[in-house]
Design a protein around this motif. Structure first.
Motif, PDB file in Angstrom:
ATOM      1  N   SER A  33       0.868  -1.163   0.000  1.00  0.00           N
ATOM      2  CA  SER A  33       0.000   0.000   0.000  1.00  0.00           C
ATOM      3  C   SER A  33       0.914   1.224   0.000  1.00  0.00           C
ATOM      4  CB  SER A  33      -0.928   0.004   1.212  1.00  0.00           C
ATOM      5  OG  SER A  33      -0.191   0.047   2.409  1.00  0.00           O
ATOM      6  N   GLY A  52      -4.594   1.612  -1.499  1.00  0.00           N
ATOM      7  CA  GLY A  52      -4.307   0.238  -1.118  1.00  0.00           C
ATOM      8  C   GLY A  52      -4.028  -0.619  -2.336  1.00  0.00           C
ATOM      9  N   CYS A 102      -3.292  -4.427   1.987  1.00  0.00           N
ATOM     10  CA  CYS A 102      -4.713  -4.077   1.997  1.00  0.00           C
ATOM     11  C   CYS A 102      -5.007  -2.839   2.835  1.00  0.00           C
ATOM     12  CB  CYS A 102      -5.539  -5.249   2.509  1.00  0.00           C
ATOM     13  SG  CYS A 102      -5.505  -6.662   1.402  1.00  0.00           S
ATOM     14  N   VAL A 104      -5.226   1.010   3.891  1.00  0.00           N
ATOM     15  CA  VAL A 104      -5.308   2.328   3.276  1.00  0.00           C
ATOM     16  C   VAL A 104      -5.207   3.323   4.421  1.00  0.00           C
ATOM     17  CG1 VAL A 104      -6.597   3.890   1.791  1.00  0.00           C
ATOM     18  CG2 VAL A 104      -6.811   1.418   1.485  1.00  0.00           C
TER      19      VAL A 104
END
Length: 124
Positions: A33, A52, A102, A104
């Motif tokens: 990310s 992400g 994954c 963000v």
């Protein structure tokens, strides 16, 4: 080890545009990310845009509607399109990466790798 190198900073007039790029190398890029941060007037780093692995994005209210974050996994690059620039956007801009693909996040503590920064100056 992931290396990040920013480019594209410079000077612009208020209302103008700049595009920043961040080139990643060293590891398989698309499993990270990424985010853009900036440091204004010597204050702490502000997370302004994050993306992400799945393409989910987040923006700070200060740039929402004016800046766009994007990534090109094939080229291992992260971009920040900055439109409608304001003098208060002046600062040092950094890209950052985290192996938590994954996630963000716009929190600096969540990122492990940082570029050296590129200066953006907006004049009124």
């Amino acid at each position: 080890q992931l290396q990040l190198v920013e480019s594209g900073g410079g000077s612009a007039q208020s209302g103008g545009s700049l595009r920043l790029s961040c080139a990643a190398s060293g590891v398989f890029y698309s499993r990270y990310s990424m985010a853009w941060f900036r440091r204004v007037n010597g204050e702490g780093r502000e997370g302004i845009a994050a993306i992400g692995y799945d393409g989910d994005v987040r923006y700070a209210d200060s740039v929402k509607g004016r800046f766009t974050i994007s990534q090109d996994n094939a080229k291992s690059t992260l971009d920040l399109q900055m439109n409608s620039l304001r003098p208060e956007d002046t600062g040092m801009y950094y890209c950052a990466a985290s192996p938590r693909a994954c996630m963000v996040s716009r929190q600096s503590a969540d990122f492990d790798y940082w570029g050296q920064g590129t200066q953006v100056t907006v004049s009124s």
